[in-house]
Design a protein around this motif. Structure first.
Motif, PDB file in Angstrom:
ATOM      1  N   ASP A   1       0.852  -1.182   0.000  1.00  0.00           N
ATOM      2  CA  ASP A   1       0.000   0.000   0.000  1.00  0.00           C
ATOM      3  C   ASP A   1       0.890   1.235   0.000  1.00  0.00           C
ATOM      4  OD1 ASP A   1       0.860   0.468   2.651  1.00  0.00           O
ATOM      5  OD2 ASP A   1      -0.888  -0.547   3.503  1.00  0.00           O
ATOM      6  N   GLU A   2       0.287   2.405   0.164  1.00  0.00           N
ATOM      7  CA  GLU A   2       1.061   3.651   0.061  1.00  0.00           C
ATOM      8  C   GLU A   2       2.039   3.835   1.208  1.00  0.00           C
ATOM      9  OE1 GLU A   2      -2.918   4.546   2.036  1.00  0.00           O
ATOM     10  OE2 GLU A   2      -2.197   3.402   0.310  1.00  0.00           O
ATOM     11  N   THR A   3       1.955   3.006   2.234  1.00  0.00           N
ATOM     12  CA  THR A   3       2.895   3.124   3.353  1.00  0.00           C
ATOM     13  C   THR A   3       4.077   2.169   3.218  1.00  0.00           C
ATOM     14  OG1 THR A   3       1.852   1.423   4.769  1.00  0.00           O
ATOM     15  CG2 THR A   3       0.919   3.658   4.837  1.00  0.00           C
ATOM     16  N   THR A   4       4.070   1.295   2.225  1.00  0.00           N
ATOM     17  CA  THR A   4       5.099   0.264   2.073  1.00  0.00           C
ATOM     18  C   THR A   4       6.210   0.741   1.155  1.00  0.00           C
ATOM     19  OG1 THR A   4       3.302  -1.357   2.184  1.00  0.00           O
ATOM     20  CG2 THR A   4       5.483  -2.173   1.546  1.00  0.00           C
ATOM     21  N   THR A   5       7.459   0.617   1.598  1.00  0.00           N
ATOM     22  CA  THR A   5       8.581   0.960   0.713  1.00  0.00           C
ATOM     23  C   THR A   5       9.002  -0.285  -0.073  1.00  0.00           C
ATOM     24  OG1 THR A   5      10.399   0.356   2.206  1.00  0.00           O
ATOM     25  CG2 THR A   5       9.393   2.554   2.493  1.00  0.00           C
TER      26      THR A   5
ATOM     27  N   GLU B   1      10.931  -2.719   2.197  1.00  0.00           N
ATOM     28  CA  GLU B   1      10.085  -3.531   3.064  1.00  0.00           C
ATOM     29  C   GLU B   1       9.425  -4.653   2.266  1.00  0.00           C
ATOM     30  OE1 GLU B   1       8.462  -0.411   6.432  1.00  0.00           O
ATOM     31  OE2 GLU B   1       7.534  -0.392   4.446  1.00  0.00           O
TER      32      GLU B   1
ATOM     33  N   HIS C   1      13.376   8.312   1.043  1.00  0.00           N
ATOM     34  CA  HIS C   1      12.878   7.356   2.037  1.00  0.00           C
ATOM     35  C   HIS C   1      13.394   5.940   1.780  1.00  0.00           C
ATOM     36  CE1 HIS C   1      10.165  10.441   3.447  1.00  0.00           C
ATOM     37  NE2 HIS C   1       9.650  10.571   2.239  1.00  0.00           N
TER      38      HIS C   1
END
Length: 207
Positions: A75-79, A82, A107
């Motif tokens: 999702d938009e929080t996953t780099t 990760e 990031h």
């Protein structure tokens, strides 16, 4: 592989055939004007070797191949680090890694072009007796300390066993690490494993 072409299919113009599927299996994707979809679908089924299938089959295939589903595994929080997708950025010392400059680079990369350390990583999970669905908690081997959550899980028709994908603390992300999953209120032993669960079988032209 990873190519597409515009074509006319069974007299229907404006179709596109690609070979970059999301199932992990070799094959083709066909896009066509929506009003022609029933006719083309019926035409394909005239071949006795063609059988209809659905999203459940697609989902089990992509999970066997270790492919992510956006909204579940990303999702938009996953780099990318990760998600263990750093290969999409380029190899060490490549121009993209050294120069950065893309959205979110600050990031993901250090000033030297190395990947920043992350607290969690995406992993494969096997060895449990029952399928672990999205949201199932992952604990350490003792079953006392939570270390992550399952993001996708199913029963693998190929392996005839449950498989899952999820995120765990980086210190517990190596293959072979024993974990416990809380499935339907009961702890089950499992193990971190590399992906894909089932190797790709793409056809390649002889060199």
């Amino acid at each position: 592989f990873m190519q597409g072409t515009e074509t006319t299919l069974d007299g229907v113009e404006g179709c596109r055939i690609t070979r970059c599927g999301y199932t992990g299996e070799d094959g083709f994707e066909i896009s066509m004007p929506w009003e022609s979809a029933p006719a083309i679908f019926s035409k394909l089924l005239e071949d006795p070797s063609v059988l209809p299938t659905g999203l459940g089959a697609r989902d089990s295939l992509r999970l066997e191949a270790g492919l992510c589903l956006y909204g579940n595994d990303l999702d938009e929080t996953t780099t990318p680090i990760e998600g263990v997708l750093g290969w999409t950025i380029g190899p060490p010392k490549s121009r993209r890694r050294l120069e950065g400059g893309f959205v979110g680079a600050e990031h993901i990369l250090t000033p030297e072009g190395k990947f920043q350390k992350v607290a969690r990583k995406r992993v494969g999970i096997k060895g449990m007796k029952a399928p672990a669905r999205q949201g199932v908690e992952i604990f350490d081997a003792t079953g006392e300390r939570p270390i992550g959550k399952v993001t996708s899980g199913t029963f693998s028709p190929t392996l005839k066993a449950p498989i899952a994908m999820g995120y765990v603390e980086t210190s517990s992300s190596k293959a072979g690490v024993e974990v416990s999953l809380k499935i339907r209120g009961k702890m089950q032993k499992a193990e971190i494993t590399k992906m894909p669960f089932v190797g790709a079988r793409y056809y390649r032209l002889p060199e």
